[in-house]
Design an enzyme around this catalytic site. Structure first.
Site, PDB file in Angstrom:
ATOM      1  N   THR A 128       0.694  -1.122  -0.139  1.00 15.88           N
ATOM      2  CA  THR A 128      -0.008   0.113   0.033  1.00 15.88           C
ATOM      3  C   THR A 128       0.776   1.185  -0.114  1.00 15.88           C
ATOM      4  O   THR A 128       2.140   1.225   0.313  1.00 15.88           O
ATOM      5  CB  THR A 128      -0.994   0.172   1.376  1.00 15.88           C
ATOM      6  OG1 THR A 128      -1.976   1.038   1.053  1.00 15.88           O
ATOM      7  CG2 THR A 128      -0.211   0.234   2.616  1.00 15.88           C
ATOM      8  N   THR A 157      -1.323  -4.017  -0.028  1.00 15.69           N
ATOM      9  CA  THR A 157      -2.397  -2.994  -0.656  1.00 15.69           C
ATOM     10  C   THR A 157      -3.819  -3.481  -0.189  1.00 15.69           C
ATOM     11  O   THR A 157      -3.933  -4.436   0.091  1.00 15.69           O
ATOM     12  CB  THR A 157      -2.334  -3.157  -2.353  1.00 15.69           C
ATOM     13  OG1 THR A 157      -3.718  -2.303  -2.489  1.00 15.69           O
ATOM     14  CG2 THR A 157      -2.577  -4.546  -2.649  1.00 15.69           C
ATOM     15  N   SER A 158      -4.539  -2.514   0.130  1.00 12.19           N
ATOM     16  CA  SER A 158      -5.960  -2.601   0.785  1.00 12.19           C
ATOM     17  C   SER A 158      -6.876  -3.088  -0.405  1.00 12.19           C
ATOM     18  O   SER A 158      -7.896  -3.559   0.182  1.00 12.19           O
ATOM     19  CB  SER A 158      -6.198  -1.209   1.354  1.00 12.19           C
ATOM     20  OG  SER A 158      -6.329  -0.319   0.193  1.00 12.19           O
ATOM     21  N   GLU A 159      -6.349  -2.924  -1.426  1.00 12.72           N
ATOM     22  CA  GLU A 159      -7.418  -3.577  -2.577  1.00 12.72           C
ATOM     23  C   GLU A 159      -7.370  -4.843  -3.394  1.00 12.72           C
ATOM     24  O   GLU A 159      -7.726  -5.430  -3.942  1.00 12.72           O
ATOM     25  CB  GLU A 159      -7.242  -2.342  -3.631  1.00 12.72           C
ATOM     26  CG  GLU A 159      -8.021  -1.023  -3.616  1.00 12.72           C
ATOM     27  CD  GLU A 159      -7.978  -0.165  -4.679  1.00 12.72           C
ATOM     28  OE1 GLU A 159      -8.925  -0.099  -5.293  1.00 12.72           O
ATOM     29  OE2 GLU A 159      -6.933   0.400  -5.238  1.00 12.72           O
ATOM     30  N   HIS A 178      -4.582  -3.620 -11.501  1.00 14.67           N
ATOM     31  CA  HIS A 178      -5.449  -2.648 -11.384  1.00 14.67           C
ATOM     32  C   HIS A 178      -4.831  -1.155 -11.686  1.00 14.67           C
ATOM     33  O   HIS A 178      -3.627  -0.859 -11.137  1.00 14.67           O
ATOM     34  CB  HIS A 178      -6.222  -2.767  -9.833  1.00 14.67           C
ATOM     35  CG  HIS A 178      -6.924  -1.388  -9.616  1.00 14.67           C
ATOM     36  ND1 HIS A 178      -7.877  -0.902 -10.291  1.00 14.67           N
ATOM     37  CD2 HIS A 178      -6.544  -0.494  -8.346  1.00 14.67           C
ATOM     38  CE1 HIS A 178      -8.181   0.273  -9.746  1.00 14.67           C
ATOM     39  NE2 HIS A 178      -7.599   0.451  -8.426  1.00 14.67           N
ATOM     40  N   HIS A 241     -14.197   4.760 -10.702  1.00 16.70           N
ATOM     41  CA  HIS A 241     -12.883   4.550 -10.058  1.00 16.70           C
ATOM     42  C   HIS A 241     -11.824   4.222 -11.058  1.00 16.70           C
ATOM     43  O   HIS A 241     -11.034   5.036 -11.425  1.00 16.70           O
ATOM     44  CB  HIS A 241     -13.431   3.057  -9.124  1.00 16.70           C
ATOM     45  CG  HIS A 241     -12.096   2.692  -8.328  1.00 16.70           C
ATOM     46  ND1 HIS A 241     -12.027   1.794  -7.479  1.00 16.70           N
ATOM     47  CD2 HIS A 241     -10.860   3.017  -8.406  1.00 16.70           C
ATOM     48  CE1 HIS A 241     -10.926   1.385  -6.977  1.00 16.70           C
ATOM     49  NE2 HIS A 241     -10.216   2.282  -7.476  1.00 16.70           N
TER      50      HIS A 241
HETATM   51 ZN    ZN Z   1      -8.106   2.059  -7.539  1.00 19.04          ZN
END
Ligand code: ZN
Length: 360
Positions: A128, A157-159, A178, A241
């Site tokens: 992250t 990463t939080s995603e 992403h 997004h």
């Molecule tokens: Zn994003």
């Protein structure tokens, strides 16, 4: 009692030309057996790469393959795996892809993230709060499919939950990418699904681009929405997004990102020249491309669709309806359907009535 296999047993199997795939599920493996299996996997990959040097022309294969049921479990085994030559190679590749994303302007600030599946329950991911253009191999993290961090100095990463939702639902997704590439993200903000049947390469290598409803990034709700869309689409626009793509390896999944943004950019530029009334290939021609896509091993939910449905871009071009084309040859300006004058007249009439009522 369960059968126990030692390193010597595994080596005997390999000498007999049986391969590690012949080891039945459920047997207990000693640490030396696990090492022998790991070594055999490395050897096999090295051999398959060096066989390229012989006479047969081939294409590079970056897909990471593991032996199901043999994820490292103990902290020591996990650490060794995380620092193994093969995983180090993948970490370098992630840094390389990160730099390419950043150089193309697909990620800004700390945006974007990458993952590679490296086991039944193991995923390598970017950390992250890091610029994707300047990552180092030692920044990478190892997590399980629930997002628990197993190794790596920097926080994951939080995603990653979104990436893992894709990997859980679509087993062919071995790597995800992403980013927030401006052209494709513009479609995501406008809520417009990119049309089909405009460029053959996009039909073959990308397929139809999917859409996932807006949910807060990094939340389980976002993971559910995107995971569902990714079953049928290798590239998904997350509304308001960005974009997430998947592939058989990280290079493949990154190519989908480039394909998506380049396609969206071209369509945007074409609409500036001529509105949404653009030339398209016919449903029949699209069918040929989808068949070609299938022959390359990429599934397409459109395989069973009627020809007239394949280029039905009604969302992109309202007022166009799906109709069986008459006559032969490439039809242009049809978009897989034809502009329905009656329908347009009704829409105009209703709109006018509403406006009149509002004004009065
Ligand atoms: Zn994003």
């Amino acid at each position: 009692m369960k059968k126990v296999l030692t390193g010597k047993d595994v080596e005997a199997l390999l000498r007999a030309g049986k391969g590690v795939d012949s080891i039945p599920d459920g047997v207990l493996l000693t640490p030396t057996a696990k090492d022998a299996i790991k070594e055999a996997g490395t050897r096999r990959r090295r051999e398959s790469r060096s066989s390229v040097a012989s006479d047969e022309p081939t294409v590079p294969d970056y897909e990471f393959r593991w032996n199901p049921g043999n994820d490292p479990q103990s902290p020591g085994d996990i650490r060794d795996f995380f620092h193994s030559r093969e995983v180090e190679e993948l970490k370098h590749r992630m840094c390389d892809i990160g730099r390419r994303m950043w150089e193309r302007g697909y990620t800004d600030g700390n945006g974007g993230n990458l993952t590679i599946r490296v086991g039944d329950n193991l995923v390598l991911c970017t950390p992250t709060l890091i610029s994707k253009g300047f990552m180092k191999p030692e920044d990478m993290a190892l997590i399980d499919l629930e997002g628990n961090q197993l190794a790596g100095r920097r926080k994951r990463t939080s995603e990653c939950l979104t990436h893992m939702a894709i990997m859980k639902r679509q087993p062919k997704a071995k790597a995800c990418c992403h980013a927030h590439p401006p052209h494709a993200t513009a479609f995501a903000v406008a809520g417009v699904q990119p049309p089909t049947c405009m460029i053959p390469e996009a039909e073959v290598f990308l397929g139809q681009i999917g859409m996932a409803e807006y949910q807060t990034p990094g939340t389980p709700a976002n993971a559910v929405a995107v995971g569902e869309a990714a079953i049928d689409h290798m590239a998904v626009l997350m509304l308001n997004h960005g974009v997430i793509t998947w592939g058989k390896d990280i290079e493949d999944s990154y190519w989908k990102m480039e394909n998506t943004d380049a396609y969206c950019q071209t369509v945007l530029m074409a609409t500036q020249l001529k509105g949404s009334d653009l030339l398209t290939i016919t449903g029949g021609q699209a069918k040929e491309l989808i068949d070609l896509r299938a022959s390359l091993g990429m599934e397409d939910k459109r395989a069973d669709w009627k020809e007239c449905e394949l280029c039905d871009n009604s969302e992109f071009r309202p007022g166009v309806v799906c109709q069986i084309p008459h006559g032969d040859g490439a039809r242009t300006n049809g978009g897989g359907g034809e502009r329905n004058e009656d329908a347009e007249a009704v829409v105009r009439q209703v709109t006018n009535e509403i406006l009149t009522q509002l004004n009065s």
